[in-house]
Write a protein that holds these residues in place. Structure first.
Motif, short mmCIF file in Angstrom:
data_model
loop_
_atom_site.label_atom_id
_atom_site.label_comp_id
_atom_site.label_asym_id
_atom_site.label_seq_id
_atom_site.Cartn_x
_atom_site.Cartn_y
_atom_site.Cartn_z
N SER A 116 0.81 -1.17 0.07
CA SER A 116 0.02 -0.06 -0.15
C SER A 116 0.74 1.10 -0.06
N PHE A 117 0.34 2.04 -0.85
CA PHE A 117 1.04 3.55 -0.81
C PHE A 117 0.03 4.58 -0.83
N GLY A 118 0.44 5.74 -0.02
CA GLY A 118 -0.58 6.87 0.15
C GLY A 118 -1.28 6.67 1.60
N GLN A 119 -2.13 7.47 1.73
CA GLN A 119 -2.87 7.43 2.85
C GLN A 119 -4.54 7.41 2.43
N PRO A 120 -4.94 6.53 2.73
CA PRO A 120 -6.40 6.54 2.33
C PRO A 120 -7.47 7.38 3.15
N GLY A 121 -8.06 8.24 2.47
CA GLY A 121 -8.99 9.01 3.39
C GLY A 121 -8.19 10.33 4.04
N GLY A 122 -6.72 10.30 3.80
CA GLY A 122 -5.98 11.19 4.79
C GLY A 122 -6.38 12.78 4.56
N TRP A 123 -6.60 13.12 2.90
CA TRP A 123 -6.72 14.50 2.75
C TRP A 123 -8.19 15.07 3.25
N ARG A 124 -9.33 14.04 3.03
CA ARG A 124 -10.60 14.31 3.64
C ARG A 124 -10.49 14.39 4.89
N ARG A 125 -9.97 13.54 5.72
CA ARG A 125 -9.90 13.65 7.39
C ARG A 125 -9.09 15.04 7.71
N GLY B 86 -0.38 -10.91 -15.51
CA GLY B 86 0.77 -11.62 -14.64
C GLY B 86 2.04 -11.64 -15.09
N GLY B 87 2.78 -12.09 -14.42
CA GLY B 87 4.34 -12.31 -15.04
C GLY B 87 5.13 -10.74 -15.27
N ASN B 88 5.77 -10.97 -16.33
CA ASN B 88 6.43 -9.50 -16.47
C ASN B 88 5.57 -8.20 -16.78
N GLU B 89 4.27 -8.51 -17.00
CA GLU B 89 3.43 -7.33 -17.50
C GLU B 89 3.00 -6.73 -16.14
N LEU B 90 2.66 -7.72 -15.25
CA LEU B 90 2.32 -7.35 -13.83
C LEU B 90 3.53 -6.36 -13.15
N PHE B 91 4.75 -6.74 -13.36
CA PHE B 91 5.92 -6.27 -12.82
C PHE B 91 5.98 -4.77 -13.52
N ASP B 92 5.71 -4.73 -15.07
CA ASP B 92 5.87 -3.45 -15.94
C ASP B 92 4.89 -2.27 -15.11
N VAL B 93 3.59 -2.99 -15.28
CA VAL B 93 2.57 -1.89 -14.90
C VAL B 93 2.77 -1.44 -13.38
N ARG B 94 3.13 -2.15 -12.49
CA ARG B 94 3.56 -1.68 -11.35
C ARG B 94 4.43 -0.69 -11.21
N THR B 95 5.49 -0.79 -12.11
CA THR B 95 6.78 -0.04 -12.19
C THR B 95 6.48 1.26 -12.68
N ARG B 96 5.45 1.18 -13.76
CA ARG B 96 5.19 2.46 -14.54
C ARG B 96 4.24 3.20 -13.54
N LEU B 97 3.42 2.70 -12.98
CA LEU B 97 2.62 3.31 -12.04
C LEU B 97 3.31 4.17 -10.98
N GLN B 98 4.37 3.07 -10.21
CA GLN B 98 5.24 3.58 -9.25
C GLN B 98 6.01 4.99 -9.63
N GLN B 99 6.34 5.06 -10.78
CA GLN B 99 7.21 5.96 -11.35
C GLN B 99 6.29 7.46 -11.66
N ALA B 100 4.98 7.16 -11.82
CA ALA B 100 4.05 8.42 -12.41
C ALA B 100 2.91 8.88 -11.10
N VAL B 101 2.74 8.01 -10.40
CA VAL B 101 1.67 8.45 -9.48
C VAL B 101 2.41 9.24 -8.41
N ARG B 102 1.44 10.48 -8.24
CA ARG B 102 1.51 11.36 -7.43
C ARG B 102 0.66 11.49 -6.34
N PHE B 103 0.79 11.89 -5.00
CA PHE B 103 -0.35 11.74 -3.96
C PHE B 103 -0.91 13.35 -3.73
N VAL B 104 -2.07 13.42 -3.16
CA VAL B 104 -2.55 14.82 -2.80
C VAL B 104 -1.92 15.02 -1.37
#
Length: 310
Positions: free
Chosen positions: A103-112, A292-310
């Motif tokens: 898990s990454f980020g704080q669920p409900g944190g901004w609204r709290r 699954g497999g390499n695709e799962l790893f690739d999607v996770r890596t792309r998201l990890q690099q692109a995601v920004r949190f509020v």
């Protein structure tokens, strides 16, 4: 249904004041049963609400416990012991040795945080409150303030459900999709059954569906259209494709555990109850594709690099 900061109290459902005597309460219950009974043209959902309300306040012991836990002061003073936990405070951290989703980020944190600021401004012009989650205080706050708390609770509950799915899942919470923190994607979930964009909502009552959207007395705007727009922003930034979009609502507010609405803007969309969310994420919904497999790893890596949190 009565634990949401937005839902009507048991007394409001029965149509009596919180300080009504036992006889008035009993008469109101019988009247509401007749008025809402489906066999006499009443609303089935309201009929169920009336029965649940009576279970909460229909006996002296149940009523005393309900009043203590929901801040009804007159009867609270007559009860013994401390007020029951309302469920509106941030959940305490409990030891858990089971493998959990990453898990990454704080669920409900901004609204709290926003809720705490606005409740203090409303109640005490910014001064410290002894308990900003006091049930009596929350119950009387403006709806827009209670809505922030209700949505924070909804996001936290969704996060708990996803976390229990285990280490095969990765989730990002409170993902920024524009300069406006209100315009955020509540959750992104990646697992064996696919990649999901998820929003957690609580409208304070039952909802329906029309033309691929959620509708209801308290539903503002177009929640599914907004979710798909947020997903599109993340999809472009991370160069990934969402397999589906899910809206998670309280159990009592949807007619069934999982309602599939088909493809909307080429994305499969479903509305799930909280109790149906784990099933939807484990098995997928119509139109989703396993990852699954390499695709799962690739999607996770792309998201990890692109995601920004509020």
């Amino acid at each position: 249904m009565f634990d949401s900061p937005l839902s009507a109290s048991a007394y409001e459902v029965l149509g009596v004041a919180p300080d009504a005597d036992d006889e008035a309460l009993r008469k109101a219950y019988r009247l509401r049963l007749r008025v809402t009974h489906p066999d006499t043209g009443g609303d089935a959902a309201l009929f169920v609400q009336v029965q649940l309300a009576w279970e909460l306040v229909g006996t002296p012991d149940a009523r005393a416990a309900y009043d203590r836990g929901h801040g009804f002061g007159l009867r609270q003073a007559q009860g013994a012991g401390e007020a029951e936990w309302s469920g509106w405070r941030a959940p305490a951290q409990r030891p858990d040795t089971r493998p959990r989703a990453r898990s990454f980020g704080q669920p409900g944190g901004w609204r709290r945080e926003r809720y705490l600021r606005l409740i203090r401004e409303w109640a005490g012009r910014g001064v410290d409150l002894a308990d900003p989650y006091d049930p009596a205080l929350v119950r009387t706050a403006p709806r827009e303030v209670r809505r922030l708390l209700a949505d924070a609770l909804a996001e936290e509950e969704t996060a708990r459900i996803i976390g229990d799915l285990g280490m095969g899942y990765t989730v990002w919470h409170d993902v920024s999709t524009s300069a406006d923190p209100e315009d955020k994607l509540d959750h992104i979930v990646l697992g064996p059954s696919g990649l999901y964009a998820i929003t957690s909502d609580d409208f304070g009552g039952p909802v329906g569906f029309r033309r691929g959207e959620i509708v209801g007395p308290a539903v503002a705007g177009a929640p599914i259209t907004r979710l798909l727009g947020q997903a599109r922003v993340v999809s472009r930034a991370a160069r990934v494709k969402f397999g589906a979009a899910l809206v998670v609502l309280p159990d009592g507010d949807v007619p069934q555990a999982i309602t599939e609405l088909g493809r909307i803007r080429s994305v499969p969309v479903a509305v799930t109850s909280r109790s149906g969310l784990a099933t939807a994420l484990r098995r997928g919904i119509t139109g989703t594709r396993d990852i699954g497999g390499n695709e799962l790893f690739d999607v996770r890596t792309r998201l990890q690099q692109a995601v920004r949190f509020v």
